[in-house]
Design a protein around this motif. Structure first.
Motif, PDB file in Angstrom:
ATOM      1  N   UNK A 203       6.540  -3.469 -11.313  1.00  0.00           N
ATOM      2  CA  UNK A 203       7.577  -4.108 -12.122  1.00  0.00           C
ATOM      3  C   UNK A 203       6.894  -4.882 -13.243  1.00  0.00           C
ATOM      4  N   UNK A 204       7.298  -4.599 -14.467  1.00  0.00           N
ATOM      5  CA  UNK A 204       6.860  -5.361 -15.634  1.00  0.00           C
ATOM      6  C   UNK A 204       8.069  -6.156 -16.097  1.00  0.00           C
ATOM      7  N   UNK A 205       7.980  -7.478 -16.051  1.00  0.00           N
ATOM      8  CA  UNK A 205       9.122  -8.324 -16.393  1.00  0.00           C
ATOM      9  C   UNK A 205       8.796  -9.194 -17.604  1.00  0.00           C
ATOM     10  N   UNK A 206       9.675  -9.168 -18.579  1.00  0.00           N
ATOM     11  CA  UNK A 206       9.521  -9.955 -19.800  1.00  0.00           C
ATOM     12  C   UNK A 206      10.389 -11.204 -19.655  1.00  0.00           C
ATOM     13  N   UNK A 230       4.481  -7.886  -4.193  1.00  0.00           N
ATOM     14  CA  UNK A 230       3.035  -8.048  -4.035  1.00  0.00           C
ATOM     15  C   UNK A 230       2.305  -8.080  -5.362  1.00  0.00           C
ATOM     16  N   UNK A 231       1.205  -7.316  -5.426  1.00  0.00           N
ATOM     17  CA  UNK A 231       0.388  -7.349  -6.640  1.00  0.00           C
ATOM     18  C   UNK A 231       0.771  -6.249  -7.624  1.00  0.00           C
ATOM     19  N   UNK A 232       1.944  -5.638  -7.450  1.00  0.00           N
ATOM     20  CA  UNK A 232       2.422  -4.648  -8.428  1.00  0.00           C
ATOM     21  C   UNK A 232       3.401  -5.316  -9.401  1.00  0.00           C
ATOM     22  N   UNK A 233       2.934  -6.403  -9.976  1.00  0.00           N
ATOM     23  CA  UNK A 233       3.796  -7.233 -10.806  1.00  0.00           C
ATOM     24  C   UNK A 233       3.035  -7.715 -12.026  1.00  0.00           C
ATOM     25  N   UNK A 244       9.938 -22.476 -30.811  1.00  0.00           N
ATOM     26  CA  UNK A 244      10.095 -22.135 -32.232  1.00  0.00           C
ATOM     27  C   UNK A 244       8.740 -21.866 -32.874  1.00  0.00           C
ATOM     28  N   UNK A 245       7.973 -20.958 -32.248  1.00  0.00           N
ATOM     29  CA  UNK A 245       6.608 -20.667 -32.689  1.00  0.00           C
ATOM     30  C   UNK A 245       6.415 -19.166 -32.963  1.00  0.00           C
ATOM     31  N   UNK A 246       7.412 -18.511 -33.526  1.00  0.00           N
ATOM     32  CA  UNK A 246       7.311 -17.065 -33.730  1.00  0.00           C
ATOM     33  C   UNK A 246       6.115 -16.681 -34.588  1.00  0.00           C
ATOM     34  N   UNK A 247       5.795 -17.481 -35.592  1.00  0.00           N
ATOM     35  CA  UNK A 247       4.705 -17.129 -36.498  1.00  0.00           C
ATOM     36  C   UNK A 247       3.319 -17.492 -35.998  1.00  0.00           C
ATOM     37  N   UNK A 248       3.221 -18.216 -34.900  1.00  0.00           N
ATOM     38  CA  UNK A 248       1.913 -18.638 -34.389  1.00  0.00           C
ATOM     39  C   UNK A 248       1.214 -17.521 -33.629  1.00  0.00           C
ATOM     40  N   UNK A 249       1.968 -16.579 -33.107  1.00  0.00           N
ATOM     41  CA  UNK A 249       1.452 -15.377 -32.452  1.00  0.00           C
ATOM     42  C   UNK A 249       0.602 -15.679 -31.225  1.00  0.00           C
ATOM     43  N   UNK A 250       1.225 -16.286 -30.225  1.00  0.00           N
ATOM     44  CA  UNK A 250       0.562 -16.493 -28.948  1.00  0.00           C
ATOM     45  C   UNK A 250       1.502 -16.051 -27.822  1.00  0.00           C
ATOM     46  N   UNK A 251       1.068 -15.046 -27.092  1.00  0.00           N
ATOM     47  CA  UNK A 251       1.787 -14.605 -25.911  1.00  0.00           C
ATOM     48  C   UNK A 251       0.807 -14.475 -24.765  1.00  0.00           C
ATOM     49  N   UNK A 252       1.279 -13.931 -23.642  1.00  0.00           N
ATOM     50  CA  UNK A 252       0.370 -13.714 -22.521  1.00  0.00           C
ATOM     51  C   UNK A 252       0.949 -12.726 -21.526  1.00  0.00           C
ATOM     52  N   UNK A 253       0.061 -12.207 -20.711  1.00  0.00           N
ATOM     53  CA  UNK A 253       0.451 -11.415 -19.569  1.00  0.00           C
ATOM     54  C   UNK A 253      -0.198 -12.003 -18.331  1.00  0.00           C
ATOM     55  N   UNK A 254       0.534 -11.960 -17.224  1.00  0.00           N
ATOM     56  CA  UNK A 254       0.041 -12.442 -15.932  1.00  0.00           C
ATOM     57  C   UNK A 254       0.155 -11.288 -14.952  1.00  0.00           C
ATOM     58  N   UNK A 255      -0.931 -10.989 -14.261  1.00  0.00           N
ATOM     59  CA  UNK A 255      -0.898  -9.869 -13.333  1.00  0.00           C
ATOM     60  C   UNK A 255      -2.065  -9.910 -12.372  1.00  0.00           C
ATOM     61  N   UNK A 256      -2.235  -8.865 -11.589  1.00  0.00           N
ATOM     62  CA  UNK A 256      -3.374  -8.793 -10.673  1.00  0.00           C
ATOM     63  C   UNK A 256      -4.691  -8.899 -11.441  1.00  0.00           C
TER      64      UNK A 256
END
Length: 405
Positions: A203-206, A230-233, A244-256
């Motif tokens: 599962x990939x959740x936004x 489990x770890x399939x996330x 309100x930081x659309x132009x700063x361009x910082x996101x992330x992913x969290x996973x195994x």
């Protein structure tokens, strides 16, 4: 035989429709046209001052003038892990976090890391325009599962089951939703997550709209609600909408840890580290209070009610009330094929794309057609713009669409 100038892989990518609409609207405004833009999902508020100040101070420190780890500043990765536990109850270590150049790079990194050619991803539809393109770039096949307004734009387990094949690897899950603003109830989240777990799916959740829900509707993280995944996330998120930081361009992913390590390797060759100054700004954001988003929500809620009422006052428009994010997804199928006046004589738009183009040309209001998110017949409007502009834009739509014959 001469080779094609552009690769098939890149030639197949569609331009981001939301950015294209926003760019056209801004170009027309720059040329002096009084365009009202409902296209971009971008809060009209400034980034909070304490976040900006953190960036200003960071810019004067020589250590931030140098390369930093490709996966993100260690202190930011830890802060993101802490923030995730604070906001959704999901426990992750800093080693499970990759800081990316905006949410879009997190989306791409995830699918590029998890997919092999031919792997299928179930994509609840209407979808954010970038998801299927990122899936295809990763070698995967997006499988659309459409939920219309009659079911609140929420897919069911029965629909997901019908889309399942032996090639299915991932379920994409987004709540609150861009483009519809739909929010799954805790019970629906649990049911869908348990179904995915029972099928052995990733599962990939936004969760980038996690703090933007209304009417007392809770946000429910599928990662927390269904620990049996489990770890399939993989969790996708970022600072753009909340702060309100659309132009700063910082996101992330969290996973195994192994997935994050592989995605970090990819990013080390694609972009290296995210700019250090925005990373420090993001650190101030995720470590600080949620006061800014709470204040924005008051305005968003007011605008949400106004735009829904205004659009539903138009014959042929059905606009469900969204429970999250800052979009409405209006059903305009009843208007297609009807006659509208134009500078070049009467016109009968057959698709929502044609209707959106007509609206921009005739009354200078920019909206995004349903074709950007799935089937034709719908218009997405962001209400993350000023109250006066919203009122003016809706009034123009009422006047123009009310002329349909």
């Amino acid at each position: 035989m001469s080779a094609a100038r552009i690769s098939q892989r890149i030639s197949a990518i569609a331009e981001s429709a939301t950015l294209a609409v926003d760019a056209k609207a801004k170009a027309l405004k720059a040329a002096g046209r009084p365009v009202i833009g409902f296209g971009a999902g971008e809060p009209d508020f400034p980034t909070p001052g304490y976040i900006v100040q953190a960036a200003i101070e960071a810019a004067s420190q020589p250590k931030y003038h140098r390369y930093s780890p490709a996966g993100g500043l260690p202190e930011l990765k830890q802060a993101i892990a802490d923030k995730t536990f604070r906001d959704s109850g999901y426990k992750a270590e800093a080693s499970q976090v990759l800081v990316t150049n905006g949410g879009k790079q997190a989306v791409y990194n995830t699918f590029a890391t998890l997919l092999d050619p031919g792997d299928e991803v179930i994509v609840p539809t209407p979808f954010w325009t970038t998801y299927p393109e990122a899936i295809r770039l990763g070698g995967g096949v997006p499988v659309e599962v459409f939920a219309g307004p009659e079911q609140g734009y929420l897919v069911t387990v029965d629909q997901l089951e019908a889309a399942l094949t032996e090639r299915t690897k991932i379920l994409l899950f987004v709540s609150p939703s861009n483009p519809t603003g739909a929010v799954y109830s805790p019970e629906q989240v649990k049911e869908i997550g348990q179904w995915a777990a029972s099928k052995g799916l990733w599962v990939v959740t936004d969760e980038i709209y996690e703090h933007l829900t209304y009417d007392g509707v809770p946000f429910t993280s599928i990662a927390t609600a269904v620990p049996e995944l489990g770890d399939k996330m993989v969790i996708l998120n970022g600072v753009a909408k909340t702060y309100a930081m659309t132009g700063w361009r910082v996101g992330w992913m969290i996973g195994p840890a192994d997935v994050i390590k592989a995605a970090t390797n990819l990013q080390s060759h694609a972009t290296s580290n995210v700019s250090n100054i925005p990373q420090v700004a993001a650190l101030a954001a995720v470590s600080g209070p949620l006061t800014a988003v709470d204040e924005m929500k008051v305005a968003f809620d007011r605008r949400r009610k106004a735009i829904v009422a205004g659009l539903n006052a138009i014959d042929g428009v059905d606009c469900p009330t969204p429970k999250g994010a800052f979009y409405v997804y209006a059903d305009v199928r009843a208007l297609l094929g009807k006659e509208f006046p134009s500078a070049n004589g009467p016109v009968r738009p057959a698709t929502s794309a044609e209707l959106a183009a007509l609206i921009l040309d005739e009354v200078e209001v920019a909206v995004v057609p349903g074709e950007a998110f799935g089937p034709s017949g719908y218009l997405r409007l962001s209400y993350a713009l000023g109250d006066d502009d919203l009122a003016t834009g809706v009034a123009r739509l009422q006047d123009f669409l009310g002329k349909a014959k």
